[in-house]
Design a protein around this motif. Structure first.
Motif, mmCIF file in Angstrom:
data_model
loop_
_atom_site.group_PDB
_atom_site.id
_atom_site.type_symbol
_atom_site.label_atom_id
_atom_site.label_comp_id
_atom_site.label_asym_id
_atom_site.label_seq_id
_atom_site.Cartn_x
_atom_site.Cartn_y
_atom_site.Cartn_z
ATOM 1 N N GLY A 17 -4.703 -16.926 0.260
ATOM 2 C CA GLY A 17 -4.657 -15.904 1.149
ATOM 3 C C GLY A 17 -5.491 -15.143 2.098
ATOM 4 O O GLY A 17 -6.123 -15.480 2.262
ATOM 5 N N ILE A 18 -4.809 -13.869 2.330
ATOM 6 C CA ILE A 18 -5.461 -13.353 3.091
ATOM 7 C C ILE A 18 -6.625 -12.131 1.971
ATOM 8 O O ILE A 18 -5.993 -12.310 0.991
ATOM 9 N N ASN A 19 -7.307 -11.500 3.202
ATOM 10 C CA ASN A 19 -8.432 -10.355 2.064
ATOM 11 C C ASN A 19 -9.222 -11.284 1.084
ATOM 12 O O ASN A 19 -9.552 -10.547 -0.451
ATOM 13 N N GLY A 20 -8.931 -11.902 0.899
ATOM 14 C CA GLY A 20 -10.073 -13.443 -0.094
ATOM 15 C C GLY A 20 -9.453 -13.543 -1.726
ATOM 16 O O GLY A 20 -9.615 -14.376 -2.433
ATOM 17 N N PHE A 21 -8.444 -13.124 -1.186
ATOM 18 C CA PHE A 21 -6.632 -13.424 -2.278
ATOM 19 C C PHE A 21 -6.547 -14.872 -2.477
ATOM 20 O O PHE A 21 -6.045 -15.542 -1.530
ATOM 21 N N SER A 59 -10.623 -1.606 -1.506
ATOM 22 C CA SER A 59 -9.865 -1.784 -0.698
ATOM 23 C C SER A 59 -8.301 -2.262 -1.342
ATOM 24 O O SER A 59 -7.201 -2.140 -0.638
ATOM 25 N N ASP A 60 -8.568 -3.080 -2.575
ATOM 26 C CA ASP A 60 -7.169 -3.900 -3.181
ATOM 27 C C ASP A 60 -6.945 -2.483 -4.202
ATOM 28 O O ASP A 60 -6.074 -3.333 -4.018
ATOM 29 N N TYR A 84 1.095 -1.171 -0.291
ATOM 30 C CA TYR A 84 -0.206 -0.328 0.500
ATOM 31 C C TYR A 84 0.784 1.744 0.268
ATOM 32 O O TYR A 84 2.573 1.349 0.666
ATOM 33 N N PRO A 85 0.064 2.747 -0.387
ATOM 34 C CA PRO A 85 1.042 3.723 -0.379
ATOM 35 C C PRO A 85 2.016 3.864 1.005
ATOM 36 O O PRO A 85 1.249 3.474 1.677
ATOM 37 N N ASN A 86 2.820 4.225 0.607
ATOM 38 C CA ASN A 86 4.211 4.723 1.498
ATOM 39 C C ASN A 86 4.649 3.862 2.463
ATOM 40 O O ASN A 86 4.253 3.766 3.627
ATOM 41 N N GLN A 87 4.032 2.175 2.131
ATOM 42 C CA GLN A 87 3.973 1.309 3.549
ATOM 43 C C GLN A 87 4.871 0.359 2.768
ATOM 44 O O GLN A 87 5.826 0.141 1.406
#
Lengths: 110, 115
Positions: free
Chosen positions: B59-63, B84-85, B39-42
């Motif tokens: 995986g996480i977040n439904g992936f 949010s993806d 994610y941006p700046n991370q």
């Protein structure tokens, strides 16, 4: 848990200056690595360490030095900064499995 | 030597549509395979990994991703995209060998989710 902590988050340097990017991990991981991230190039390995006192070069080591005196810390030194070293630098650690990354240091060389 | 190719540096999908991010690898020995999200700046966060066993990895977040040895592929999918993806996704390969194994990253795919 702090995980992998990098400092500073941002830095601007003048050409020729030197500086040290700090990296610390609190997971007792034996493996630590430094990467640089540039647009369209993914992450490129600069240097890595397989344990305290043991370091080796990665894909793009020129202009950078590392040392590993403790398990926790793995600083990256820029000897004489050049504009080509403007990048985002990431430190990562692992115990042999997936790597854990810090949030990065954004470095600009003027 | 190992390498990773991610097809498409930018992918745009509508919210609710299927997400498909492509990854092909080359490796002289059976690899470990990873997908990371940034994610941006991370920094990078692990989405999922394939080490051994079942070739469909969740995986996480439904992936999820499927390891296809015959196609040397490890494509990342999600049935329904959420706003949010939106992030950059990196495929990575690590060869199975003794001692320290270097990880090779792809060049990344930026996912845009259109409302």
């Amino acid at each position: 848990n702090a995980g992998v902590t990098q400092t500073p988050k941002f830095q601007v340097l003048k050409t020729g200056q030197s500086m040290t990017l700090q990296c610390a991990q609190d997971m007792n991981h034996e493996y630590m690595s430094w990467y640089r991230q540039d647009p369209g190039m993914g992450l490129r390995l600069i240097h890595y360490s397989v344990g305290a006192g043991i370091t080796d070069q990665g894909e793009v080591p020129n202009g950078y030095n590392v040392s590993r005196s403790t398990t926790e810390d793995f600083p990256l030194r820029l000897l004489s900064a050049a504009p080509s070293q403007t990048s985002v630098y990431f430190c990562a650690s692992s115990s042999g499995g997936p790597q854990h990354f810090g949030d990065g240091t954004r470095l600009s060389i003027l | 030597a190992q390498s990773v190719t991610q097809l498409g540096s930018h992918v745009s999908v509508s919210e609710g549509a299927l997400v498909l991010l492509r990854c092909n690898y080359s490796s002289s020995v059976p690899p470990y395979l990873f997908w990371y999200v940034q994610y941006p700046n991370q920094g990078l966060q692990l989405l999922l990994k394939y080490t051994t066993g079942a070739t469909l990895v969740k995986g996480i977040n439904g992936f999820e991703a499927e390891f296809k040895k015959s196609e040397t592929s490890f494509h990342l999918t999600k049935p329904s995209a959420h706003m949010s993806d939106a992030a950059e996704y990196f495929c990575a390969v690590k060869e199975r060998s003794g001692g320290y194994q270097k990880v090779t990253f792809g060049t990344g795919t930026k996912l845009q989710v259109i409302p």
